[in-house]
Design a protein around this motif. Structure first.
Motif, PDB file in Angstrom:
ATOM      1  N   LYS A 106       1.086  -1.041   0.028  1.00 49.80           N
ATOM      2  CA  LYS A 106       0.043  -0.060  -0.017  1.00 49.80           C
ATOM      3  C   LYS A 106       0.963   1.141  -0.196  1.00 49.80           C
ATOM      4  O   LYS A 106       0.610   2.069  -0.811  1.00 49.80           O
ATOM      5  CB  LYS A 106      -0.850  -0.080   1.120  1.00 49.80           C
ATOM      6  N   SER A 166      -3.370  -3.636  -7.038  1.00 49.55           N
ATOM      7  CA  SER A 166      -4.256  -4.912  -7.352  1.00 49.55           C
ATOM      8  C   SER A 166      -4.178  -5.938  -6.238  1.00 49.55           C
ATOM      9  O   SER A 166      -2.830  -6.098  -5.851  1.00 49.55           O
ATOM     10  CB  SER A 166      -4.144  -5.481  -8.950  1.00 49.55           C
ATOM     11  N   ALA A 195      -9.971  -5.409   0.270  1.00 50.20           N
ATOM     12  CA  ALA A 195     -10.157  -4.460  -0.871  1.00 50.20           C
ATOM     13  C   ALA A 195     -10.798  -3.123  -0.573  1.00 50.20           C
ATOM     14  O   ALA A 195     -10.493  -2.188  -0.804  1.00 50.20           O
ATOM     15  CB  ALA A 195     -10.822  -5.013  -2.050  1.00 50.20           C
ATOM     16  N   ILE A 203      -9.622  -0.487  -2.954  1.00 50.12           N
ATOM     17  CA  ILE A 203      -9.233  -1.233  -4.206  1.00 50.12           C
ATOM     18  C   ILE A 203     -10.645  -1.599  -4.960  1.00 50.12           C
ATOM     19  O   ILE A 203     -11.276  -2.349  -4.418  1.00 50.12           O
ATOM     20  CB  ILE A 203      -8.568  -2.489  -3.988  1.00 50.12           C
ATOM     21  N   ASN A 226      -9.950  -4.731  -9.680  1.00 49.92           N
ATOM     22  CA  ASN A 226      -8.589  -5.040  -9.450  1.00 49.92           C
ATOM     23  C   ASN A 226      -8.362  -5.977  -8.297  1.00 49.92           C
ATOM     24  O   ASN A 226      -7.364  -5.912  -7.639  1.00 49.92           O
ATOM     25  CB  ASN A 226      -7.865  -3.667  -9.120  1.00 49.92           C
ATOM     26  N   THR A 227      -9.496  -6.667  -7.894  1.00 50.92           N
ATOM     27  CA  THR A 227      -9.588  -7.513  -6.966  1.00 50.92           C
ATOM     28  C   THR A 227      -9.835  -8.774  -7.545  1.00 50.92           C
ATOM     29  O   THR A 227     -10.733  -9.283  -8.171  1.00 50.92           O
ATOM     30  CB  THR A 227     -10.743  -7.614  -5.887  1.00 50.92           C
TER      31      THR A 227
END
Ligand code: AMP
Length: 147
Positions: free
Chosen positions: A25, A36, A77, A82, A86-87
């Motif tokens: 992160k 992702s 996420a 996120i 993107n998960t």
């Protein structure tokens, strides 16, 4: 040096995975990169010659594992901001799926923990080692220790 643009964080939800999550992160924030995430549910053996028979209910077990994993991954996420596209929740071999998704999404950095569920016996865990050897992009193995 060009900044990283798309970072793939591989998370196994094992002890200390929070350290790996925070590192990924922070890097994504620093480089203003897309972040992702991927979690892979290991394939359960359908047949095992040493037991002789097909294990019944394997599909049910797999779907329960997938369902539980989906909840944890979606929560993570959400915590990290996120979006769903993107998960990635996949079923199969963690090493192969991490590499496949990294290539699919054009990730230029994969972040893994140095060790996870497979213990500290090796210098680098088996998934981390496999990803490092086969990925076509950079790989960051966040050092985790057992003390
Ligand atoms: P290992 O090599 O299995 O000890 O795990 C090292 C690292 O690989 C973990 O810290 C994760 O970053 C990643 N990893 C291992 N298993 C999985 C999995 N099932 N899904 C996603 N990432 C994984």
């Amino acid at each position: 040096m060009q900044n990283y643009q798309h970072i793939l964080l591989a998370v196994d939800f094992f002890e200390q995975s929070q350290l790996v999550i925070e590192k990924a992160k922070n890097l994504a924030d620093k480089y203003q990169a897309i972040l992702s995430i991927i979690h892979v549910v290991d394939n359960l053996p359908v047949t095992d010659t040493s037991y002789g028979a097909t294990i019944p209910f394997d599909m049910d077990l797999t779907s329960i594992l997938m369902e539980n994993a989906k909840k944890r991954l979606n929560q993570l996420a959400k915590d990290l901001g996120i979006p769903e596209q993107n998960t990635h929740l996949e079923l199969g071999s963690p090493k192969s799926e991490i590499i496949r998704i990294a290539e699919d999404i054009n990730a230029d950095l994969i972040v893994v923990g140095s060790h996870g569920r497979h213990g500290f016996a090796l210098l680098l865990g088996s998934t981390a080692n496999g990803v490092l050897h086969h990925a076509t992009c950079d790989v960051l193995a966040v050092r985790l220790s057992d003390d």
